[in-house]
Every structure is written in structure tokens, then in C-alpha cells.
Scaffold this motif. Structure first.
Motif, mmCIF file in Angstrom:
data_model
loop_
_atom_site.group_PDB
_atom_site.id
_atom_site.type_symbol
_atom_site.label_atom_id
_atom_site.label_comp_id
_atom_site.label_asym_id
_atom_site.label_seq_id
_atom_site.Cartn_x
_atom_site.Cartn_y
_atom_site.Cartn_z
ATOM 1 N N ARG A 279 0.834 -1.113 0.104
ATOM 2 C CA ARG A 279 0.010 -0.130 0.041
ATOM 3 C C ARG A 279 0.846 1.205 -0.007
ATOM 4 N N TYR B 132 0.534 5.432 0.670
ATOM 5 C CA TYR B 132 -0.190 6.484 1.464
ATOM 6 C C TYR B 132 0.413 7.830 1.044
ATOM 7 N N ASP C 199 -4.775 6.646 1.460
ATOM 8 C CA ASP C 199 -4.372 5.418 0.779
ATOM 9 C C ASP C 199 -4.711 5.700 -0.688
#
Length: 677
Positions: A193, A195, A205
Motif C-alpha cells: 500500500r 499512502y 491510501d
């Protein structure tokens, strides 16, 4: 006494400095020194200037002076921080992540007397720390990401918590553009992920790769993300302008509990159970391993600064290596889609992958060109099931009694001749002489394959257990048999092979074998390499042995050297066997991990390993003046020569004329100053 003084002065004056062995293998990662700690292993390291800051698990924070990397010295220890797992150094402030006590903030202005400024206890475990300045980002195992304001280090304040699911062991913060801060987090079982953290109190996100892979570590440089996958190795992504990670490439290997990763934009280093691996990531779509630095225990966290690698491990605290200036691997390995086995002869390499046979012409040490490929319908499982004799290549199929025969009279146009099924022996171990093929598993079967699609069995000889390896020298067939050791057969009459001798009488678990010049080289499951005189096959005589670490997988004798590959714990070893009764260890390295098969030509080993073929330089390892065998020429070599010279020992008779005089001194000086090839 006068002669000693004069000669010592002559030697010391003429030997002008330290010479390094700059053959590729011989400059293998130079071990410099270590620092033993009192705790149960160093988990992470960060080096700043002349100091290394160690997360020493139950020993807390340890600060060491590394101004002399060969002799690191503990300056202070602060066990009060708790069970230390990670360190982040920002000027004179050190942030220590702990297991069980959250984050400790330490004032290390006085390196000899660090003190705790404050703590953050909003989570139990802090595995990794990223950031600096006024904000740090914590990877908190089951508690996701925590973002802290540390503008007042004595009173860290939580700004945000992100818990998308999955365990988190590492985070990396980077600047994507002048005003765009990004945070990269690989979650175990939760994907990768990205961010947006321009507002650290509100991470957003903005991109992800969804998967269930066991991600453990991450490092980012110039928008290139290197992620550590504990199942399959290294994965590389590029973060797009909108924050979405895009897969570029990977380097598959057996990571064996890989732990930490560092990346500087061109080179990625990864630690695992056996040491630190170095990857060339100049082309991130095709990263490839170029070296490894073996440690004496599980390699945990590490830091690399310039040409130095500081490694924390569970056995010795911290070890320090000098990085190689140039690796032993010649050019980028050739990549294949699956595991493979190689054999070679006369400038050609034959690669068996799945049911295909690929023929590569060797144009130079790092240059190979594919000249042919045919379907053979067999995937060879080990180098002992692949053999070349005359114009034929024989391939054994794992778990069967089938032997496939290929005509390689013209390597550019190989021809499948047929498949012959043996009556009793499996084809896991086979060797040939012309049209005669000897296959050995739990029986030794000799078969005439003049008709390669049929064949005629000439004899079957039961064996006491399963055969591990084989070698044919003239009329002598050598087998290493599980729990029976070395068995020597006279096969001059293939209809009636005769067992002449065995070694040892009590049996031995040998795994690998090669025979050259009346000497059998035997590799054991316990890491032993034994040299046995078999010139009288009825009475084999032990000559000498070496004890290596790790199970010996492959042996290849060439010239006056023996190339040994063991499992990951030992890697590659080169032994001088010009006198088999006095073998000399030239170098121990661990560039490639476990090697499956090897063909050596002109001091280059062509190695089939996992899914690649690697050209591995074996040249330059013969360095006569390197009497200590450490890969470099120093005063210790001079000292050893002088001691031998004064005692009229062999190492002191440098020109080998049986006399100890000025000519030996002159010859030694010449070899020393010439350095190593």
C-alpha cells in the motif's frame, strides 16, 4: 643472527605494501571484524559517522565506535529501553523500537552516556521506524501504522493510526515530488500500500497491490520500491505519479526467512538465515544476485555505508564486511522459466529445462549464444543424471528407468535418437562410455545402447543402498552409495562388473564424488571433503580431509583445483589439490547459495542454479605469496615465510632447489610485489 637481520631488513624494505588478490573470486567479501554483545543477537543497526547504533534485543540500545571497522568497540549500552528491535538515528536523538514497550526516545549527545528522554506506549511492539525531523512512522506488527509528532522528542504525540489489516513489519517514507510525501507499507497477507502523507495526521491510501504474500521488509529510492517476499525473494515496483505501484521485476531465490532490506537506487542488499545477499538493480526490471556475505548466524538487520556492511546476527552480535569492488559473476545470469541442469563440453553448454534441451555456444567468459533447442521430453533432476560421451548426450528421467539419447555431433543441430528403458536400475545416476551406459540406483545396470531406442542389458549388480553419485575413469567405475561409502568396480568386462574395493570399511554418507588422477574426492552430508588415493582400487588410502560447513552438494575437479558447492551455509569453496595429501583452502565464499550443477571451462564455472545459468569466475585464486590464505598479501605472509625460511621448511625454500639462501628471498619478494593475478 646476522643473516636473519640482513634478510629481514631486505624483505621488509622491498615489500612496499599490502597487495590484494584481484581475481574475481579472490576478492570475495572481505571479513573485517566483529563485536560481541552480551544479549541474544543484534536485531537492527544504523551507522552514523564513526558510530553504530545497535538494537540489541534484550541488551537494549548499544552504541559502538566503528571508526576502525576491523575493531569495533562498545562505547555504551542502555538496556533500560527494553527489548530493542529497531533504531532510527536523527542527529543526537535515537528512536528505539521495542518488543513490548513501544517506542523509546534516547538522547545520545554523549555517546558514552545515553539517556532516555521519553516514550510512546500507544502500542506494544514497534518493529520498524521511518521518517525523521518532526514526524516518525512506526510499523507496529498487529497494530498497523502509527504516525507520531516528535517535534518535542521527550513527549511524542500520536497523530494518526492506520490499520488496514495484516501484520506490518516495515515501512518506508519517501519524497515522490518536491511537495509530495509518500509512505510505503507492505502488509503480510495484505498486499503493498502507498499512502499520501503530506498531512501526516491524515494518511490517505492512494494506491495498492492486493495479494496475500508474506511481505516482511521494504526500501525505497527514486520512486523504486524493493519489497522482501519471504516465500520467493525480491519484488520491485515503481510508484506512479498518482501513487499506484507498478510491478517492474523480481529476483527469485530461496530467501530462507529473509528479514531486512536496504536499497540505494542501484544496489539492494537482503539479509536472511545465512547472511546478506547483494543484488544489482541497475535495471529494476531484471535484478540479479551478484554476491553474498555469509554470517556465522541468522543475519537480521544491517546497514551498508559506502563499501562497508554492518550486519547484526543472532550468534555474534555485529559483523563487519568490506563490500566487493567487483563480484565473481561475469555478466547477468541467463534466466529460464524453471529449474534446470547443465552439462558442457568443447565450448558448448547443454541446458535441460522441463522437457527442453537448449544448446548454448560459449563465445566468451560472459557471453553465451543459443544455437539450438529441441524437445526431449525429460526434465533432469540432478547433474548425475546427465552425461556426455562421444557424440551423445544421455539424460535420465527422475523416478523412472528411462534414458533419453541425443546426438550432439553437431551441437547446432541436436537430434533425438530415442529412449531406452533399463530393466532394473533407475536413471537418477548414469554415466557412459561410448554406447555403454552405466546406471546406478539400488542396482548397477550396464546397458548397450548401440540401438538408442531399444538397448541390450549386459549385467545387473545389486547394491546395498541408494547411489548418490558416480564417476567413470578408464575401466574403473566409482559409486558413492548411501551408508556404504565409496565402491569401486572394474567394468572392463561390462557383462561381469567386479567389486574391487570399498572405502571406508565402516561405510559413510557421502553425497558427491569426482575422481581425477588416481584420487577420489568425496563430499559428505556433514560438510567433509575427503581425498582418497584410489590408484590401487583394492586398497583405497585416506590422504587428507577438510571440514566445511554445510552439506556438500557438488564437486568438480579441474587442473590442480577442486570446486566445491555446499548448501546455503557454506556456498562455494575452491581448494588447491596440487598435493592431495595437503589440500589448501583458497577461498570460501557464498556468492550463489546452493549450486545444482556445474561445468568448468577455462577457469569459468557455468553453473545451473534454480532458474538461471551463471558464469562464475574462478581465475586469480592461485596466489603463491598468500601463505595465510586470506586473499591478500600482508606482513603476516612475510612473517610466515621468514619463519619457514629460518627453520629450513618447505615454505621457505621458495625456488624449490633444496637450499635456503638469498635466491629464495629474492623469489619471494618478486612474487609478493607482483600481487595476485
Amino acid at each position: 643472527m646476522k643473516r636473519y637481520s640482513v634478510n629481514a631488513v631486505i624483505v621488509c624494505c622491498v615489500l612496499t605494501g599490502v597487495a590484494w588478490a584481484d581475481g574475481l573470486l579472490c576478492i570475495a567479501g572481505h571479513y573485517l571484524g566483529s563485536l560481541e554483545t552480551t544479549a541474544d543477537g543484534v536485531r537492527e543497526i544504523q551507522v552514523m559517522g564513526d558510530y553504530a547504533f545497535l538494537a540489541d534485543r534484550s541488551g537494549g540500545l548499544v552504541i559502538a565506535d566503528v571508526s576502525d571497522p576491523s575493531n569495533p568497540v562498545t562505547v555504551s549500552a542502555l538496556p533500560e529501553v527494553g527489548f530493542a528491535l529497531d533504531v532510527l538515528v536523527d542527529g543526537d536523538t535515537v528512536y528505539v523500537g521495542t518488543g513490548g514497550s513501544g517506542l523509546a526516545v534516547v538522547d545520545a549527545t554523549d555517546r558514552s552516556s545515553p539517556t532516555i528522554l521519553g516514550r510512546y506506549e500507544g502500542v506494544i511492539d514497534v518493529i520498524d521506524i521511518a521518517g525523521g525531523g518532526n514526524v516518525v512512522y512506526l510499523a507496529c506488527n498487529d497494530d498497523g501504522i502509527r504516525v507520531l509528532d516528535i517535534s518535542d522528542p521527550a513527549n511524542p504525540m500520536e497523530l494518526a493510526a492506520v490499520m488496514p489489516g495484516g501484520q506490518l513489519y516495515s515501512v518506508a517514507v519517501f519524497e515522490h515530488a518536491d511537495d509530495e510525501l509518500r509512505l510505503c507499507a507492505p502488509f503480510w497477507g495484505g498486499g503493498l500500500r502507498i499512502y499520501d502523507v503530506n498531512d501526516p495526521s491524515n494518511p490517505v491510501d492512494i494506491g495498492s497491490i492486493e495479494n496475500d504474500r508474506p511481505y516482511f521488509g521494504v526500501a525505497v529510492e527514486n520512486d523504486i520500491v524493493c519489497v522482501l517476499n519471504r516465500n520467493s525473494g525480491l519484488e520491485i515496483y515503481q510508484v506512479s505519479p498518482d501513487g499506484q505501484p507498478v510491478f517492474l521485476g523480481g529476483a527469485s531465490y530461496l530467501p530462507t526467512l529473509a528479514y531486512d532490506i536496504e536499497f540505494d537506487g542501484q544496489t539492494a542488499l537482503v539479509s536472511d538465515r545465512h547472511g546478506v545477499r547483494e543484488f544489482d538493480v541497475t535495471d529494476p526490471t531484471h535484478p540479479w544476485q551478484v554476491f553474498a556475505y555469509p554470517t556465522d548466524g541468522f543475519a537480521y538487520g544491517f546497514d551498508f555505508v559506502g563499501n562497508m556492511v554492518y550486519v547484526g546476527n543472532d550468534a555474534q552480535g555485529m559483523q563487519v564486511f568490506e563490500r566487493v569492488a567487483q563480484g565473481p559473476i561475469l555478466g547477468e545470469p541467463l534466466k529460464f522459466g524453471s529449474d534446470l541442469t547443465v552439462a558442457g563440453r568443447d565450448g558448448y553448454l547443454y541446458v535441460n529445462e522441463l522437457d527442453e534441451l537448449t544448446v548454448m555456444r560459449i563465445d566468451g567468459p560472459s557471453e553465451m549464444e543459443e544455437v539450438a533447442s529441441i524437445t526431449v521430453g525429460v526434465s533432469v533432476a540432478s547433474p548425475s543424471a546427465m552425461h556426455i560421451s562421444g557424440n551423445r548426450l544421455y539424460l535420465g528421467a527422475p523416478g523412472t528407468r528411462d534414458v533419453t539419447v541425443v546426438d550432439i555431433g553437431d551441437p547446432a543441430e541436436p537430434v533425438l535418437l530415442g529412449v531406452s528403458r533399463f530393466d532394473s536400475a533407475g536413471s537418477a545416476n548414469l554415466i557412459s562410455e561410448g554406447n555403454l551406459v552405466f546406471a546406478a540406483t539400488q542396482a548397477l545396470e550396464v546397458r548397450d545402447l548401440t540401438d538408442p531406442s531399444a538397448g541390450l542389458t549386459l549385467s545387473v549388480t545389486p547394491l546395498s543402498s541408494f547411489t548418490r553419485d558416480r564417476q567413470l575413469e578408464g575401466d574403473m567405475l566409482y559409486l558413492v552409495v548411501n551408508e556404504a561409502g565409496l565402491m569401486i568396480f572394474d567394468v572392463a568386462d561390462p557383462v561381469s562388473p567386479a567389486l574391487l574395493g570399498t572405502y571406508p570399511d565402516s561405510g559413510e554418507n557421502y553425497f558427491a564424488l569426482d575422481v581425477r588422477g588416481g584420487v577420489a574426492y568425496l563430499g559428505g552430508l556433514d560438510g567433509s571433503v575427503d581425498m582418497v588415493d584410489v590408484s590401487d582400487p583394492m586398497s583405497p588410502i585416506f590422504l587428507a580431509g577438510l571440514n566445511l560447513s554445510g552439506q556438500v552438494i557438488e564437486l568438480a575437479a579441474y587442473g590442480d583445483k577442486l570446486f566445491v558447492s555446499a548448501n546455503f551455509a557454506n556456498g562455494q569453496t575452491l581448494i588447491d589439490v596440487s598435493d592431495p595429501a595437503q589440500p589448501e583452502l583458497l577461498i570460501e565464499a557464498n556468492e550463489l547459495g546452493t549450486v545444482g550443477s556445474v561445468y568448468i571451462e577455462d577457469d569459468v564455472a557455468y553453473i545451473g542454479q534454480f532458474r538461471s545459468v551463471t558464469s562464475y569466475d574462478l581465475s586469480g585464486c592461485s596466489c603463491p605469496a598468500d601463505l595465510t590464505g586470506d586473499g591478500r598479501l600482508t606482513f603476516f605472509d612475510v612473517s610466515q615465510f621468514l619463519v619457514a625460511y629460518l627453520a629450513n621448511e618447505a615454505d621457505g625454500d621458495w625456488n624449490g632447489d633444496g637450499a635456503w639462501n638469498f635466491f629464495d628471498l629474492s623469489a619471494f619478494i618478486q612474487d609478493f610485489n607482483a600481487g595476485c593475478p
